[in-house]
Design a protein around this motif. Structure first.
Motif, PDB file in Angstrom:
ATOM      1  N   THR A   3       0.808  -1.212   0.000  1.00  0.00           N
ATOM      2  CA  THR A   3       0.000   0.000   0.000  1.00  0.00           C
ATOM      3  C   THR A   3       0.847   1.270   0.000  1.00  0.00           C
ATOM      4  O   THR A   3       0.298   2.366  -0.105  1.00  0.00           O
ATOM      5  CB  THR A   3      -0.923   0.018   1.232  1.00  0.00           C
ATOM      6  N   ILE A   4       2.163   1.180   0.093  1.00  0.00           N
ATOM      7  CA  ILE A   4       2.977   2.396   0.050  1.00  0.00           C
ATOM      8  C   ILE A   4       3.200   2.861  -1.389  1.00  0.00           C
ATOM      9  O   ILE A   4       3.729   3.950  -1.613  1.00  0.00           O
ATOM     10  CB  ILE A   4       4.323   2.231   0.785  1.00  0.00           C
ATOM     11  N   TYR A   5       2.793   2.054  -2.376  1.00  0.00           N
ATOM     12  CA  TYR A   5       2.916   2.443  -3.776  1.00  0.00           C
ATOM     13  C   TYR A   5       1.537   2.601  -4.404  1.00  0.00           C
ATOM     14  O   TYR A   5       0.566   1.979  -3.982  1.00  0.00           O
ATOM     15  CB  TYR A   5       3.720   1.399  -4.561  1.00  0.00           C
ATOM     16  N   ARG A   6       1.476   3.420  -5.463  1.00  0.00           N
ATOM     17  CA  ARG A   6       0.211   3.657  -6.148  1.00  0.00           C
ATOM     18  C   ARG A   6      -0.128   2.540  -7.123  1.00  0.00           C
ATOM     19  O   ARG A   6      -1.299   2.341  -7.461  1.00  0.00           O
ATOM     20  CB  ARG A   6       0.259   5.005  -6.880  1.00  0.00           C
ATOM     21  N   GLN A 204       4.730   7.809  -7.845  1.00  0.00           N
ATOM     22  CA  GLN A 204       4.303   6.416  -7.684  1.00  0.00           C
ATOM     23  C   GLN A 204       4.258   5.946  -6.236  1.00  0.00           C
ATOM     24  O   GLN A 204       3.864   4.816  -5.970  1.00  0.00           O
ATOM     25  CB  GLN A 204       5.254   5.500  -8.470  1.00  0.00           C
ATOM     26  N   ARG A 206       3.292   6.556  -2.029  1.00  0.00           N
ATOM     27  CA  ARG A 206       2.382   7.219  -1.090  1.00  0.00           C
ATOM     28  C   ARG A 206       3.153   7.572   0.177  1.00  0.00           C
ATOM     29  O   ARG A 206       3.444   6.692   0.990  1.00  0.00           O
ATOM     30  CB  ARG A 206       1.204   6.305  -0.731  1.00  0.00           C
ATOM     31  N   ARG A 208       4.102   9.109   3.942  1.00  0.00           N
ATOM     32  CA  ARG A 208       3.406   9.125   5.227  1.00  0.00           C
ATOM     33  C   ARG A 208       2.589  10.403   5.356  1.00  0.00           C
ATOM     34  O   ARG A 208       3.034  11.481   4.953  1.00  0.00           O
ATOM     35  CB  ARG A 208       4.418   9.076   6.381  1.00  0.00           C
ATOM     36  N   THR A 209       1.417  10.267   5.923  1.00  0.00           N
ATOM     37  CA  THR A 209       0.584  11.442   6.194  1.00  0.00           C
ATOM     38  C   THR A 209       0.610  11.811   7.679  1.00  0.00           C
ATOM     39  O   THR A 209       0.095  12.857   8.067  1.00  0.00           O
ATOM     40  CB  THR A 209      -0.862  11.186   5.767  1.00  0.00           C
TER      41      THR A 209
END
Length: 279
Positions: A3-6, A204, A206, A208-209
Motif C-alpha cells: 500500500t505504500i505504492y500507487r 508512484q 504514497r 506518510r501522512t
C-alpha cells in the motif's frame, strides 16, 4: 501490492532504477538484509571493516541512493551502514509503526544488533533526522556523534507547502515537477537529476501522512553527544529558525548552521559533515 505504492508497475520502476544506481555504486559495497520485528531491513555497507561505524538515515520518499555523492568521502574514514528506512521506497519492509511510540527505536536496536554494532555515529536527514533524534534521545549511550540535515521534530512543521502541492498536482507533469521543486528547493540546472528522481518516486509512492511528533525540551536535553545541525533558510517543510532556536536553547554545545539560500534538500555538505564526524 504494498500500500505504500500507487501501482505495482510504479513500484517495479522505482526498484529497477534503484538497482541501476546500486549497480554503479561509487565504492565497493555489500548488500545486507537484517531480519527485524518490522520485517527485513536493507543495508548497504561500505568502507574498511575495522573503521568506526557510521549509520546513515535518509529522508521521506528516498532510499540509500540519497548518499551516493557522499559515500566515497565518508567510506574512506568509516564503515558506513546506509539503511533503507522501513515504510519508504527502498528494499526494506513497507511497515509503518506509529511514530509516536518507541517502535522505531526498537527497530533500530534490532538492526544494530544484527550488524554487530554497539555504538555509532549517525547522519540523518529530514525524516531520517527525526528517527536519528528519536533514537539518540532514547539511547544516548549508543550514539557517539549526531549530524542532522533539515531534521524533523525540532522546529514547527509547515502546512502551506501541502496546500501548494495539492493545487499544483492536477496541472500535469509540469505541476508535479513544480510541486517537487517547491518542496525540495531545488531549482538549479545541476539539480535536475535529483529532481527527476524525486519526481518519479513521488509520482508512484504514497508518503506518510502522519505528522512528525515534536520532541520536548526534556527529550532534546538528553543529547549529550556532539551534535551538528544544518538547516536551510528557505525550507518549505520545517521552520528552520524555530529549529535553531530550540537547538540553541536545549543543546547549547551543538554546532548549528543556517544556509540562508537553501531549501529543504541540503546537498553538497559532504566535507562539512565529515569534518564534524572526524573532529
Amino acid at each position: 501490492m504494498s500500500t505504500i505504492y500507487r501501482s505495482e508497475a510504479g513500484a517495479h520502476e522505482i526498484r529497477r532504477r534503484y538497482q541501476d544506481v546500486l549497480d554503479g555504486w561509487p565504492v565497493p559495497a555489500e548488500q545486507v538484509r537484517v531480519p527485524t520485528r518490522e520485517g527485513e531491513t536493507f543495508v548497504l555497507v561500505s568502507g574498511p571493516e575495522d573503521a568506526p561505524p557510521l549509520l546513515l538515515l535518509h529522508g521521506s520518499g528516498a532510499n540509500t541512493t540519497m548518499w551516493r555523492d557522499d559515500i566515497a568521502s565518508w567510506a574512506g574514514h568509516f564503515r558506513t551502514y546506509a539503511l533503507d528506512l522501513i515504510g519508504e521506497p527502498g528494499f526494506s519492509a513497507p511497515s509503518r509503526p506509529p511514530l509516536a511510540s518507541d517502535a522505531h527505536a526498537r527497530w533500530l536496536d534490532e538492526v544494530l544488533e544484527g550488524l554487530g554494532i554497539g555504538a555509532t555515529s549517525v547522519v540523518g536527514t529530514s525524516l531520517g533526522g527525526w528517527m536519528a533524534l528519536d533514537y539518540a534521545t532514547r539511547r544516548p549511550e549508543r550514539v557517539t556523534r549526531l549530524a542532522l540535515l533539515c531534521p524533523g521534530g525540532i522546529g514547527r512543521q509547515k502546512t502551506a507547502f501541502l496546500f501548494k502541492a495539492l493545487l499544483l498536482r492536477p496541472l500535469g507533469d509540469w505541476g508535479k515537477r513544480r510541486s517537487v521543486q517547491v518542496g525540495t528547493g531545488l531549482y538549479a540546472p545541476e539539480d535536475r537529476p535529483v529532481l527527476d528522481q524525486v519526481a518519479l518516486i513521488f509520482g508512484q509512492f504514497r508518503p506518510r501522512t502522519e505528522r512528525l511528533p515534536v520532541f520536548s525540551y526534556d527529550r532534546l536535553r538528553r543529547l549529550t553527544m556532539p551534535v551538528q545541525v544544518t538547516v536551510g533558510g528557505r525550507d518549505a517543510i520545517f521552520d528552520s529558525r524555530d529549529t535553531l532556536r530550540r537547538v540553541r536553547q536545549c543543546v547549547p554545545h551543538a554546532t548549528a548552521d543556517l544556509l540562508p539560500e537553501v531549501g529543504h534538500a541540503i546537498l553538497g555538505r559532504t566535507e562539512a559533515v565529515l569534518a564534524f564526524l572526524t573532529r
